[in-house]
Design a protein around this motif. Structure first.
Motif, short mmCIF file in Angstrom:
data_model
loop_
_atom_site.label_atom_id
_atom_site.label_comp_id
_atom_site.label_asym_id
_atom_site.label_seq_id
_atom_site.Cartn_x
_atom_site.Cartn_y
_atom_site.Cartn_z
N VAL A 162 46.23 57.47 21.00
CA VAL A 162 47.30 57.00 21.87
C VAL A 162 48.65 57.51 21.39
CG1 VAL A 162 48.54 54.95 22.69
CG2 VAL A 162 46.04 54.97 22.68
N ASN A 163 48.88 57.41 20.07
CA ASN A 163 50.15 57.87 19.52
C ASN A 163 50.39 59.35 19.81
OD1 ASN A 163 50.79 55.37 18.49
ND2 ASN A 163 50.13 55.84 16.40
N ASP A 164 49.33 60.13 19.77
CA ASP A 164 49.46 61.57 19.98
C ASP A 164 49.97 61.88 21.38
OD1 ASP A 164 48.99 64.40 19.20
OD2 ASP A 164 47.47 64.30 20.77
N VAL A 165 49.35 61.28 22.40
CA VAL A 165 49.79 61.59 23.76
C VAL A 165 51.13 60.94 24.08
CG1 VAL A 165 47.46 62.02 24.62
CG2 VAL A 165 48.40 59.70 24.76
N VAL A 166 51.39 59.76 23.53
CA VAL A 166 52.68 59.11 23.76
C VAL A 166 53.79 59.94 23.13
CG1 VAL A 166 54.09 57.10 23.16
CG2 VAL A 166 51.80 56.78 24.12
N TYR A 167 53.56 60.47 21.94
CA TYR A 167 54.58 61.32 21.32
C TYR A 167 54.85 62.56 22.18
CZ TYR A 167 56.86 64.75 18.44
OH TYR A 167 57.74 65.71 18.00
N ARG A 168 53.80 63.27 22.53
CA ARG A 168 53.96 64.54 23.24
C ARG A 168 54.60 64.36 24.61
NH1 ARG A 168 49.77 66.45 24.91
NH2 ARG A 168 48.08 65.14 24.10
N ASP A 169 54.16 63.36 25.34
CA ASP A 169 54.56 63.25 26.74
C ASP A 169 55.72 62.28 26.98
OD1 ASP A 169 52.43 64.93 27.11
OD2 ASP A 169 51.10 63.39 27.95
N VAL A 170 55.89 61.30 26.09
CA VAL A 170 56.91 60.27 26.32
C VAL A 170 58.00 60.32 25.26
CG1 VAL A 170 57.34 57.80 26.65
CG2 VAL A 170 55.19 58.81 27.46
N ASN A 171 57.67 60.02 24.01
CA ASN A 171 58.70 59.99 22.96
C ASN A 171 59.49 61.30 22.92
OD1 ASN A 171 56.31 58.43 20.72
ND2 ASN A 171 57.75 57.41 22.09
N ASN A 172 58.77 62.40 22.81
CA ASN A 172 59.42 63.71 22.80
C ASN A 172 59.62 64.25 24.21
OD1 ASN A 172 60.56 65.79 21.10
ND2 ASN A 172 58.86 67.10 21.71
N ARG A 221 55.75 52.44 18.71
CA ARG A 221 56.18 53.80 19.06
C ARG A 221 56.54 53.94 20.54
NH1 ARG A 221 52.79 58.09 15.33
NH2 ARG A 221 52.91 56.89 13.38
N LEU A 222 55.82 53.27 21.41
CA LEU A 222 56.16 53.34 22.83
C LEU A 222 57.43 52.53 23.11
CD1 LEU A 222 55.62 54.23 25.71
CD2 LEU A 222 53.99 52.34 25.93
N PHE A 223 57.56 51.39 22.48
CA PHE A 223 58.70 50.50 22.73
C PHE A 223 60.03 51.19 22.50
CE2 PHE A 223 61.92 47.61 20.97
CZ PHE A 223 62.10 46.75 22.04
N THR A 224 60.16 51.95 21.41
CA THR A 224 61.47 52.51 21.08
C THR A 224 61.95 53.53 22.11
OG1 THR A 224 60.48 54.16 19.59
CG2 THR A 224 61.20 52.07 18.62
N THR A 225 61.04 54.12 22.87
CA THR A 225 61.45 54.97 23.99
C THR A 225 61.75 54.12 25.23
OG1 THR A 225 60.24 56.90 23.21
CG2 THR A 225 60.74 56.81 25.56
N LEU A 226 60.88 53.16 25.53
CA LEU A 226 61.09 52.34 26.73
C LEU A 226 62.40 51.57 26.67
CD1 LEU A 226 57.52 50.89 27.44
CD2 LEU A 226 58.60 52.94 28.41
N VAL A 227 62.78 51.07 25.50
CA VAL A 227 63.97 50.24 25.42
C VAL A 227 65.24 51.07 25.66
CG1 VAL A 227 64.54 50.40 22.94
CG2 VAL A 227 64.90 48.24 24.16
N ARG A 228 65.15 52.38 25.51
CA ARG A 228 66.29 53.27 25.76
C ARG A 228 66.25 53.88 27.16
NH1 ARG A 228 65.28 52.86 20.62
NH2 ARG A 228 66.95 53.18 19.08
#
Length: 332
Positions: A162-172, A221-228
């Motif tokens: 999950v972290n891998d796809v969230v990083y590639r597609d959402v966080n980054n 890891r998902l939260f810190t993108t969503l909150v921004r």
């Protein structure tokens, strides 16, 4: 400062200092309470991961924290929030000084989070991915009583996936959209971002958390993108298919986490907005910081408890935020 290269797709510099602080000290840096200083900015989503995990695990005394201001220049983050503009423990004005103490020829990014060895004044690591995992695993002897297991062994393969796809597609992904140097690069990042958010919405429609029935590293890891998202990414980075507040499942999920001790009580929206809109001069050359969005919705009921799950598993919520680390509270 320039972050956009015309005609080019954005590519993050991932050349981090990967030295680790471990229980057995195998990299030369053993876990020792009080020896190191975690340097963060509340504006930065990568640093915010470390702030949240540190608080959830109760590492405030074992791993003291230095908070840089929300705005930096080409040279680095500064400690302008502290009296005299110097970190009171490290005695430095700029985080750059700790990087150059480690390597006088250092030519990579001066990033947060960074962990600095106080006796030598040298950066040990700025590998934000590994920092939080090591907080869970290597610093376990210093966790608070009732600390949650954010990286349970039986769930690690799924969390990592999950972290891998969230990083590639959402966080980054939001950065790939915001710093795209061509229409084609922007469109590809935009479509990939919202396709992943749609998949995450479907996943979270029937599960309170991303993996298992408790909060894990994946949720942090998902939260810190969503909150921004609504404060900066929707407008500033042109991630504007929908606001987070217009995506019902993700909006409720994000509010659930925000209202959980350890998450919302680490978020400073003023720092977040000032950083993105003042530092990214090529995107926002006027330097105007938006007055909105309205933030009271973060405190609205979310209804996610009906899905079951226990935020901290067999553990308990962290206690009050230490006086020197409190952020402005939102008004309902």
């Amino acid at each position: 400062m320039s972050y956009v290269t015309r005609g080019k797709e954005y590519s993050r510099d991932s050349r981090y200092i990967r030295t680790r602080i471990t229980a057995d000290g195998r990299d030369g840096f053993p876990v020792e309470p009080g020896r190191y200083r975690l340097v963060v900015s509340r504006a930065c989503p990568w640093a915010s991961r470390a702030v949240v995990v540190r608080r959830l695990l109760g590492l405030e005394e074992a791993l003291p924290m230095a908070i840089a201001g929300p705005v930096h220049d080409e040279r680095s983050w500064t400690f302008d929030l502290d009296p005299g503009g110097r970190d009171p423990v490290l005695g430095i004005e700029r985080l750059q000084e700790a990087y150059l103490a480690r390597d006088p020829g250092y030519d990579r990014g001066i990033t947060v989070p960074a962990i600095v060895d106080v006796p030598t004044g040298k950066v040990v690591t700025n590998d934000f991915v590994q920092i939080t995992l090591d907080m869970s695993q290597e610093w376990s002897a210093h966790h608070r009583a009732g600390a949650p297991d954010l990286y349970p062994a039986r769930l690690r393969p799924e969390i990592d996936a999950v972290n891998d796809v969230v990083y590639r597609d959402v966080n980054n992904g939001v950065y790939r959209a915001g710093f795209a140097g061509s229409q084609e690069a922007y469109t590809a990042a935009y479509e990939r971002l919202f396709a992943r958010l749609d998949r995450l919405s479907a996943r979270l429609a029937h599960a309170r958390y991303l993996v298992g029935d408790t909060i894990t590293e994946a949720d942090v890891r998902l939260f810190t993108t969503l909150v921004r998202f609504d404060a900066v990414y929707h407008g500033h980075f042109k991630c504007n298919r929908h606001k987070l507040a217009e995506m019902p499942v993700l909006w409720a999920y994000a509010r659930d986490l925000f209202q959980t001790p350890g998450f919302g009580d680490t978020v400073d929206f003023d720092h977040i907005k000032r950083h993105y809109h003042l530092v990214h001069e090529d995107i926002n050359p006027t330097g105007i910081v938006p007055a909105g969005p309205e933030l009271s919705g973060w405190l609205a009921p979310h209804g996610r408890a009906a899905l079951g799950g226990r935020p901290f598993g067999e553990g308990t919520a962290p206690g009050p935020v230490p006086a020197g680390e409190r952020v402005p509270a939102l008004s309902p």
